[in-house]
Design a protein around this motif. Structure first.
Motif, short mmCIF file in Angstrom:
data_model
loop_
_atom_site.label_atom_id
_atom_site.label_comp_id
_atom_site.label_asym_id
_atom_site.label_seq_id
_atom_site.Cartn_x
_atom_site.Cartn_y
_atom_site.Cartn_z
N ASP A 6 0.93 -1.30 -0.08
CA ASP A 6 -0.05 0.01 0.15
C ASP A 6 0.94 1.25 -0.07
O ASP A 6 0.56 2.13 -0.47
N ALA A 7 1.82 1.21 0.91
CA ALA A 7 2.74 2.39 0.87
C ALA A 7 3.58 2.71 -0.29
O ALA A 7 3.63 3.67 -1.09
N ARG A 8 4.02 1.70 -1.04
CA ARG A 8 4.51 1.57 -2.46
C ARG A 8 3.58 2.16 -3.36
O ARG A 8 3.87 2.92 -4.18
N LEU A 9 2.41 1.54 -3.42
CA LEU A 9 1.39 2.20 -4.37
C LEU A 9 1.04 3.63 -4.22
O LEU A 9 1.09 4.39 -5.06
N GLU A 10 1.06 4.06 -3.15
CA GLU A 10 0.83 5.50 -2.61
C GLU A 10 1.94 6.30 -3.14
O GLU A 10 1.66 7.45 -3.84
N ARG A 11 3.30 5.98 -2.84
CA ARG A 11 4.38 6.73 -3.50
C ARG A 11 4.27 6.77 -5.05
O ARG A 11 4.66 7.62 -5.70
N LEU A 12 4.07 5.65 -5.55
CA LEU A 12 4.18 5.52 -7.04
C LEU A 12 2.93 6.78 -7.55
O LEU A 12 3.04 7.04 -8.55
N GLU A 13 1.71 6.44 -7.00
CA GLU A 13 0.58 7.35 -7.47
C GLU A 13 1.04 8.95 -7.22
O GLU A 13 0.63 9.54 -7.97
N ALA A 14 1.60 9.20 -6.01
CA ALA A 14 2.05 10.47 -5.63
C ALA A 14 3.15 11.15 -6.90
O ALA A 14 3.08 12.05 -7.51
N THR A 15 4.21 10.04 -7.19
CA THR A 15 5.14 10.23 -8.16
C THR A 15 4.42 10.56 -9.61
O THR A 15 4.49 11.66 -10.19
N LEU A 16 3.50 9.80 -9.72
CA LEU A 16 2.76 9.86 -11.12
C LEU A 16 1.99 11.21 -11.14
O LEU A 16 2.24 11.92 -12.33
N ALA A 17 1.19 11.59 -10.21
CA ALA A 17 0.65 12.80 -10.17
C ALA A 17 1.51 14.15 -10.36
O ALA A 17 1.37 14.89 -11.21
N ASP A 18 2.92 14.06 -9.49
CA ASP A 18 3.87 14.92 -9.65
C ASP A 18 4.04 14.94 -11.26
O ASP A 18 4.55 16.18 -11.74
N HIS A 19 4.47 14.06 -11.65
CA HIS A 19 4.79 13.95 -13.13
C HIS A 19 4.05 14.46 -14.17
O HIS A 19 4.34 15.23 -15.08
N GLU A 20 2.63 14.11 -13.90
CA GLU A 20 1.58 14.71 -14.62
C GLU A 20 1.63 16.10 -14.66
O GLU A 20 1.35 17.06 -15.64
N ARG A 21 1.90 16.80 -13.26
CA ARG A 21 1.54 18.32 -13.08
C ARG A 21 2.71 18.93 -13.87
O ARG A 21 2.62 19.99 -14.50
N THR A 22 3.90 18.17 -13.84
CA THR A 22 5.14 18.71 -14.46
C THR A 22 4.99 18.73 -15.91
O THR A 22 5.46 19.86 -16.53
N LEU A 23 4.41 17.96 -16.44
CA LEU A 23 4.05 17.63 -17.92
C LEU A 23 3.15 18.74 -18.41
O LEU A 23 3.36 19.41 -19.42
N GLU A 24 2.08 19.13 -17.67
CA GLU A 24 1.17 20.05 -17.99
C GLU A 24 1.92 21.54 -17.96
O GLU A 24 1.61 22.23 -18.83
N ASP A 25 2.64 21.59 -17.07
CA ASP A 25 3.41 23.12 -16.72
C ASP A 25 4.23 23.03 -17.97
O ASP A 25 4.28 24.24 -18.69
N LEU A 26 5.11 22.10 -18.20
CA LEU A 26 6.08 22.13 -19.41
C LEU A 26 5.23 22.45 -20.67
O LEU A 26 5.79 23.23 -21.59
N ASN A 27 3.92 21.77 -20.93
CA ASN A 27 3.31 21.93 -21.93
C ASN A 27 2.95 23.22 -22.40
O ASN A 27 3.06 24.08 -23.33
N ARG A 28 2.55 24.13 -21.15
CA ARG A 28 2.04 25.38 -21.20
C ARG A 28 3.20 26.16 -21.43
O ARG A 28 3.00 27.14 -22.58
N VAL A 29 4.42 26.07 -21.24
CA VAL A 29 5.40 26.71 -21.50
C VAL A 29 5.84 26.54 -22.88
O VAL A 29 6.31 27.80 -23.45
#
Length: 71
Positions: A6-29
């Protein structure tokens, strides 16, 4: 699932969410940069046309520039 899984899955989901946010920011730039590049390209074309028109009116088109005063 175990606590470790469960802890591993939560870390993966948090990392994925962070990467998606970063990609959206880069796309806007990138989109903003392409808009700026397109605008600058249009401005360059207009200025280039104006310069060519002024050169043709003045009759100086292709005339060599005089050397600088220190020559």
């Amino acid at each position: 699932m175990s606590d470790d899984t469960d802890a591993r899955l939560e870390r993966l989901e948090a990392t994925l969410a962070d990467h998606e946010r970063t990609l959206e920011d880069l796309n806007r730039v990138v989109i903003d940069q392409w808009k700026l590049i397109d605008d600058l390209g249009r401005r360059y074309a207009v200025l280039s046309d104006q310069l060519q028109e002024m050169e043709s009116r003045s009759g100086l088109r292709g005339a060599p520039e005089p050397p600088p005063p220190h020559w």
